[in-house]
Design an enzyme around this catalytic site. Structure first.
Site, PDB file in Angstrom:
ATOM      1  N   SER A  72       0.879  -1.163   0.000  1.00  0.00           N
ATOM      2  CA  SER A  72       0.000   0.000   0.000  1.00  0.00           C
ATOM      3  C   SER A  72       0.916   1.212   0.000  1.00  0.00           C
ATOM      4  O   SER A  72       1.709   1.410   0.922  1.00  0.00           O
ATOM      5  CB  SER A  72      -0.904  -0.002   1.237  1.00  0.00           C
ATOM      6  OG  SER A  72      -1.800   1.095   1.202  1.00  0.00           O
ATOM      7  N   SER A  73       0.827   2.002  -1.059  1.00  0.00           N
ATOM      8  CA  SER A  73       1.789   3.088  -1.269  1.00  0.00           C
ATOM      9  C   SER A  73       1.689   4.157  -0.193  1.00  0.00           C
ATOM     10  O   SER A  73       0.675   4.280   0.517  1.00  0.00           O
ATOM     11  CB  SER A  73       1.567   3.731  -2.642  1.00  0.00           C
ATOM     12  OG  SER A  73       1.699   2.788  -3.667  1.00  0.00           O
ATOM     13  N   GLN A  74       2.731   4.959  -0.089  1.00  0.00           N
ATOM     14  CA  GLN A  74       2.742   6.090   0.818  1.00  0.00           C
ATOM     15  C   GLN A  74       1.592   7.024   0.448  1.00  0.00           C
ATOM     16  O   GLN A  74       1.462   7.444  -0.702  1.00  0.00           O
ATOM     17  CB  GLN A  74       4.080   6.819   0.715  1.00  0.00           C
ATOM     18  CG  GLN A  74       4.283   7.921   1.713  1.00  0.00           C
ATOM     19  CD  GLN A  74       5.653   8.556   1.563  1.00  0.00           C
ATOM     20  OE1 GLN A  74       6.262   8.502   0.484  1.00  0.00           O
ATOM     21  NE2 GLN A  74       6.155   9.152   2.626  1.00  0.00           N
ATOM     22  N   PHE A 105       7.647   2.505  -7.833  1.00  0.00           N
ATOM     23  CA  PHE A 105       6.699   1.438  -7.545  1.00  0.00           C
ATOM     24  C   PHE A 105       7.357   0.093  -7.845  1.00  0.00           C
ATOM     25  O   PHE A 105       8.348   0.013  -8.571  1.00  0.00           O
ATOM     26  CB  PHE A 105       5.433   1.578  -8.395  1.00  0.00           C
ATOM     27  CG  PHE A 105       4.494   2.643  -7.913  1.00  0.00           C
ATOM     28  CD1 PHE A 105       3.493   2.336  -7.010  1.00  0.00           C
ATOM     29  CD2 PHE A 105       4.627   3.945  -8.355  1.00  0.00           C
ATOM     30  CE1 PHE A 105       2.630   3.316  -6.556  1.00  0.00           C
ATOM     31  CE2 PHE A 105       3.761   4.936  -7.900  1.00  0.00           C
ATOM     32  CZ  PHE A 105       2.758   4.611  -6.994  1.00  0.00           C
TER      33      PHE A 105
END
Length: 388
Positions: free
Chosen positions: A88-90, A233
Site C-alpha cells: 500500500s503506497s505512501q 513502484f
C-alpha cells in the site's frame, strides 16, 4: 478503538496538507472517509536480519499508527516469503498521483495494479463505483481486495488480467493510472484512452531509473512530461513469466579504468536514468563486501546477459578504479548517461518528456523534437577515463 479511526484519518489528512502533498480539497473527503484499516488489515515489517514479521490489529497501536501514517506498507510476500509482491503506497505519493491525474466528475478510470484496493476505494469515493475499473495479475490479491472493498460498501469493477493488456472490455477510459512500474508504456493503454485522456505511468528502465510521467492521448501517440518529484513502484508482475536472473559473466578478463563520477551513479536519478537508456540492457546495482565480509568495498552493476562492472568505493586522488567485463561495457553506459545530462545543462525531471507511438517510444529534453538518443554500448568499446 475501531470507533476512533475517523480521527486518525483526519490527522493523516492534516499531515498531508502540512507537507504540501494535499494541494486541493478534492481528495480530502475520500481520504477522511475511506477506512484504510479495512483494506490493510495486516502488513509486514523487516528486521535487521532480513526476517519479515506480520503486523495486524493484535499489535494494537503499532498497527493503527502505521496504517494511518504517511508510510508505504508491504502487504504481501512471494511464495518464499522473502520478497514483497504488493504494497500500500505512501499516502502522500497516492495523493500526488491522484491530483496529477486531474479527474473530473463522470470520468472513467482504469487502475493498473489493484493491490489492497485502497487506491480504488479513494477513486470510487470520488467518482462512484461504476466509474472505477482495477486490474491485477494476482488472483488472490484481487479476491481479497474485492472482499474488503465490499465490507466498506464499495464495488468497483475488479478483474484478474495481465496489466499489459489493460481492460478493453470496458474501454474507453478517461484516465489510466498505473501503480506498478514498467520499462515501456504498453500501447494497449493508449488504445483504451479517449482522445485527450491522460495516463500516469511509472516508467522504470532498470533499478530506480525512471519516474512518473503524465501522458496525454493525441492522434497516434501518447506524449507528456515526467513529474518533478521522483517516485518508485514495484515492477509489474506477469503470471507464469519469471524474472530472468543475471547470467554469469561470459568474459573473465576485465578491462580496468578510472573515473571521477563517483562509485554510486544511481544516487543522481536523472543521469542514472539516462545511463540506463544508453545501455543495451537494464542495469541492477548492488555492493561487493570486503575480504572480511563486513563493510562494502565496491559498488557493482550487472545486466541480464552477464555483463558486470565494479567501482571501488574508496577514491585515490579523487579517482575510483573501475573494472568491467562481459558483452556490454556497463560503465561506458554510465559515462554516456552522465555526459548527456551535462550536455543538456543538467536537466531536472520536469524538463524530460516521453513520446509513445505504436511502434516506438523515446525520451526527450524540453521539446519532443529534441530526443535523447538511446545507445547500445557494446563490449568491444574501450573503457574510457572521464575526469570532471
Amino acid at each position: 478503538m475501531t470507533q476512533g479511526w475517523p480521527a486518525r484519518a483526519a490527522a493523516l489528512v492534516e499531515e498531508l496538507r502540512a507537507k504540501g502533498a494535499l494541494r486541493t480539497e478534492d481528495w480530502a473527503e475520500p481520504l477522511s472517509t475511506v477506512p484504510r484499516h479495512h483494506l490493510v488489515p495486516c502488513f509486514y515489517e523487516q528486521d535487521r536480519n532480513g526476517r519479515w514479521e506480520r503486523v495486524d490489529s493484535s499489535h494494537g497501536d503499532r498497527w493503527w499508527n502505521a496504517v494511518y501514517s504517511n508510510t508505504a506498507l508491504v502487504t504481501a510476500l512471494g511464495d518464499a516469503a522473502m520478497e514483497p509482491i504488493s504494497s500500500s503506497s505512501q499516502p502522500s505519493l497516492m495523493v500526488r498521483m491522484l491530483e496529477a491525474l486531474d479527474v473530473r466528475p463522470g470520468d472513467r478510470v482504469l487502475e493498473i495494479g489493484t493491490g489492497t484496493g485502497y487506491n480504488a476505494a479513494l477513486l470510487a469515493a470520488r467518482l462512484g463505483d461504476a466509474n472505477v475499473y482495477s486490474i491485477d495479475v494476482n488472483a488472490d490479491l484481487v479476491a481479497l481486495a474485492r472482499e474488503r472493498l465490499a465490507s466498506i460498501g464499495r464495488e468497483p469493477t475488479l478483474r484478474v488480467v495481465d496489466g499489459e493488456e489493460g481492460l478493453p472490455e470496458f474501454a474507453p477510459y478517461d484516465r489510466v493510472i498505473a501503480t506498478c512500474s514498467v520499462p515501456e508504456v504498453p500501447w494497449a493503454w493508449a488504445d483504451q484512452l479517449v482522445p485527450g485522456g491522460l495516463a500516469l505511468v511509472d516508467v522504470k528502465r532498470g533499478s530506480q531509473s525512471g519516474n512518473l510521467v503524465l501522458l496525454r492521448r493525441m492522434a497516434e501517440k501518447l506524449e507528456g512530461r515526467f513529474l518533478p518529484e521522483w517516485a518508485a513502484f514495484m515492477p509489474m508482475r506477469h503470471e507464469g513469466r519469471p524474472t530472468p536472473l543475471p547470467a554469469g559473466s561470459v568474459d573473465t578478463t576485465a578491462a580496468e579504468s578510472v573515473t571521477e563520477l563517483g562509485a554510486q551513479p544511481w544516487t543522481k536519478k536523472v543521469p542514472w536514468f539516462l545511463a540506463q537508456l544508453a545501455s543495451a540492457q537494464p542495469m541492477t546495482f548492488g555492493y561487493v563486501l570486503d575480504a572480511t565480509g563486513g563493510a562494502p568495498s565496491h559498488a557493482r552493476l550487472t545486466a541480464p546477459d552477464g555483463s558486470w562492472c565494479t567501482v571501488a568505493l574508496d577514491a585515490v586522488e579523487g579517482a575510483h578504479v573501475v573494472r568491467q567485463a562481459g558483452p556490454l561495457r556497463l560503465w561506458d553506459a554510465v559515462e554516456a548517461g552522465y555526459s548527456q545530462w551535462a550536455a543538456f545543462d543538467r536537466p531536472a525531471w520536469d524538463r524530460l518528456g516521453l513520446t509513445v507511438r505504436r511502434d516506438r517510444q523515446w525520451v526527450w529534453v524540453d521539446d519532443p523534437a529534441n530526443p535523447i538518443v538511446r545507445g547500445d554500448v557494446e563490449g568491444e568499446r574501450a573503457a574510457s577515463t572521464v575526469r570532471r
